[in-house]
Design a protein around this motif. Structure first.
Motif, PDB file in Angstrom:
ATOM      1  N   GLU A   1      10.933   9.614  -3.866  1.00  0.00           N
ATOM      2  CA  GLU A   1      10.522   8.280  -4.300  1.00  0.00           C
ATOM      3  C   GLU A   1      10.426   8.239  -5.829  1.00  0.00           C
ATOM      4  O   GLU A   1       9.814   9.097  -6.451  1.00  0.00           O
ATOM      5  N   LYS A   2      11.004   7.216  -6.439  1.00  0.00           N
ATOM      6  CA  LYS A   2      10.856   6.965  -7.873  1.00  0.00           C
ATOM      7  C   LYS A   2      10.207   5.600  -8.039  1.00  0.00           C
ATOM      8  O   LYS A   2      10.803   4.577  -7.721  1.00  0.00           O
ATOM      9  N   ARG A   3       8.994   5.587  -8.524  1.00  0.00           N
ATOM     10  CA  ARG A   3       8.271   4.329  -8.665  1.00  0.00           C
ATOM     11  C   ARG A   3       8.822   3.579  -9.879  1.00  0.00           C
ATOM     12  O   ARG A   3       8.728   4.036 -11.016  1.00  0.00           O
ATOM     13  N   THR A   4       9.418   2.420  -9.607  1.00  0.00           N
ATOM     14  CA  THR A   4      10.204   1.683 -10.597  1.00  0.00           C
ATOM     15  C   THR A   4       9.580   0.319 -10.856  1.00  0.00           C
ATOM     16  O   THR A   4       9.336  -0.444  -9.920  1.00  0.00           O
ATOM     17  N   LYS A   5       9.339   0.011 -12.121  1.00  0.00           N
ATOM     18  CA  LYS A   5       8.725  -1.269 -12.491  1.00  0.00           C
ATOM     19  C   LYS A   5       9.773  -2.356 -12.663  1.00  0.00           C
ATOM     20  O   LYS A   5      10.796  -2.145 -13.323  1.00  0.00           O
TER      21      LYS A   5
ATOM     22  N   PRO B   1       4.796  -0.728  -2.241  1.00  0.00           N
ATOM     23  CA  PRO B   1       4.850  -1.413  -3.534  1.00  0.00           C
ATOM     24  C   PRO B   1       3.449  -1.767  -4.032  1.00  0.00           C
ATOM     25  O   PRO B   1       2.478  -1.826  -3.262  1.00  0.00           O
TER      26      PRO B   1
ATOM     27  N   THR C   1       5.795  -2.771  -8.841  1.00  0.00           N
ATOM     28  CA  THR C   1       6.301  -1.401  -8.825  1.00  0.00           C
ATOM     29  C   THR C   1       6.840  -1.113  -7.435  1.00  0.00           C
ATOM     30  O   THR C   1       6.099  -1.208  -6.447  1.00  0.00           O
TER      31      THR C   1
ATOM     32  N   PRO D   1       8.815   1.461  -4.691  1.00  0.00           N
ATOM     33  CA  PRO D   1       9.159   2.847  -4.401  1.00  0.00           C
ATOM     34  C   PRO D   1      10.645   2.986  -4.087  1.00  0.00           C
ATOM     35  O   PRO D   1      11.060   2.928  -2.925  1.00  0.00           O
TER      36      PRO D   1
END
Length: 494
Positions: free
Chosen positions: A302-306, A361, A487, A489
């Protein structure tokens, strides 16, 4: 519901050598006694050990090998966790589906409690739900003249149908007057009995569906917090909708129940506990790969992306402008059909590649209002090129006066946690921006190339938000000082 039709259909296991017993809660249907707050009354002292007594009685019967399991969904999912808190020696495995872990977050999501009603419970007056259940109750075998059933129904007189007004996590339930003062959400929340559940060492197979509401919280948080032997499965159905899952995907949850109980109740080493601990469905995945497995949750890649809010837009580029905001008037008549027209909308450009979002999220929202409080509801949608929007209960909410963040008393996956205690209330200063940080319900979905990710923000729940006249104005800020964003995932390709 009969055992044959109840979600999970464990009655089908009879042909494999299982005895299946259906038991009504104390004070419900054909059971004697007094009930409190419908299906949550089993958490009160008078009823807490009922499952213990029944389990140990079943274990002593001549047709029993002494190993007992439980299954059920929603209320009867929660009753399994309640049973585990009393650690019956012969309760070896449970299969709770779509039940809560944190009762307040389940019943009062985001702290958006409905206003106090004068008609919640009138002592001695039969409530509509009670009347319907009593009418549907069936007598036990041998009760040919229904005398036992009639006595059980007479016992139900004066039952308390719901907890009444309990707006905060530490509220004393105002409708429960015959049990002493009850901090209801603390008393009836499984997470407050976590040590007892772990001590029981009962094996747990947790189940939920993506397209249900706040009940899907429970499976993930229970899974993450117990040290019991545990597994997790998440399907594409609604609340307790495993029959629909089978129709849609050909996956039969009863097969998993059979394998799980064979292992823990019959001692058959069928490999189920050597498999990946998590099994989940991903919407829009390539045919044949919708069902996936993982060794842990959240997924390790998982890369938490804004995604930042812009001028009706969402993008991974942070805003550089100053003093940017969107303003609207609160609409109280929001429905799923008109939510985009009644709220503020932010959408990505059409995606150049597929984007898989699997996990939990969150949203950081800078807001102000002309009132001293407000309700904020965020929904994430998948928008196809033709404009069709799809969302599987991917929403979150927060009452602004309860925005105070605190350390969770359990492992909540690093997500924002609010105490929602009465002392936490901090009213808004009209016109002054504040940041709201809250969770959005989990999902596993691939946003296909050419589709867009859309965020819709609404400002009232028709069932709970107090109506003000005139309706207040509300602002969402989205500038270099107030970087409102969601944000997601995002799952990176391995």
């Amino acid at each position: 519901l009969t055992g044959e039709g109840y979600p999970g259909t464990a009655a089908k296991l009879v042909k494999y050598g299982y005895v299946v017993a259906i038991v009504d809660f104390r004070g419900l249907y054909a059971s004697y006694g007094h009930n409190v707050a419908f299906n949550r009354g089993e958490w009160l002292t008078a009823a807490r050990r009922d499952a213990y007594d029944i389990t140990e009685w079943l274990a002593k019967q001549p047709w029993s090998n002494g190993n007992i399991g439980m299954w059920g969904c929603s209320a009867t999912g929660g009753s399994q966790l309640q049973a585990a808190t009393t650690a019956p020696p012969h309760l070896k495995a449970i299969f709770p589906m779509s039940c809560e872990f944190d009762a307040y977050s389940f019943r009062v999501p985001g702290g958006i409690a409905p206003a106090k009603s004068a008609s919640a419970n009138v002592p001695g007056k039969m409530q509509p739900g009670q009347k319907g259940r009593d009418a549907a109750a069936e007598p036990v075998d041998g009760d040919t003249d229904r005398s036992q059933l009639n006595q059980a129904i007479a016992d139900h007189a004066g039952t308390v149908e719901n907890e009444g007004y309990a707006p905060y996590r530490d509220s004393i339930a105002d409708a429960i007057t015959d049990q002493g003062a009850q901090p209801w959400w603390i008393k009836s929340s499984p997470h407050n009995y976590l040590k007892q559940i772990i001590t029981s060492k009962t094996a747990i197979y947790l189940a939920a569906n993506w397209d249900e509401g706040t009940t899907k919280h429970g499976a993930f948080f229970t899974f993450k917090n117990v040290t019991n032997p545990a597994k997790l499965i998440v399907g594409p159905g609604g609340h307790c909708g495993w029959t629909a899952v089978q129709t849609q995907t050909k996956f039969d949850i009863t097969i998993e129940e059979h394998r799980f109980f064979d292992y823990w109740l019959k001692g058959i080493d069928n490999g189920i506990m050597k498999e990946d601990r998590v099994y989940y469905y991903t919407y829009n995945a390539p045919a044949g790969s919708e069902w996936r497995s993982a060794k842990q949750w959240p997924l390790p890649n998982e890369k938490r992306t804004k995604y930042y809010l812009g001028n009706s837009s969402l993008s991974t580029t942070a805003p550089k402008e100053v003093e940017q905001k969107d303003e609207t008037t609160v609409a109280y008549d929001v429905t799923p059909a008109n939510m985009t027209a009644k709220g503020l909308v932010y959408v990505t450009a059409p995606l150049g590649t597929d984007v898989q979002v699997t996990g939990h999220p969150t949203i950081n929202l800078w807001v102000s209002t002309t009132a001293t409080d407000g309700d904020f509801i965020a929904t994430i949608q998948d928008v196809a090129p033709d404009g069709t929007a799809t969302s599987y209960n991917v929403n979150g909410r927060l009452r602004a006066s309860l925005r105070k963040l605190q350390k969770a008393p359990y492992n909540n996956l690093g997500l924002p946690w609010h105490g929602f205690y009465e002392a936490d209330v901090i009213q808004l200063t009209p016109g002054k921006p504040v940041e709201l940080v809250f969770e959005i319900l989990p999902i596993s979905m691939i946003f296909k190339a050419g589709h867009s990710i859309r965020l819709v923000i609404n400002f009232a729940d028709a069932r709970s938000t107090p109506k003000l006249d005139p309706a207040p104005k509300v602002s969402i800020y989205r500038d270099s000082t107030h970087k409102s964003h969601i944000t997601l995932p995002v799952i990176e390709a391995r």
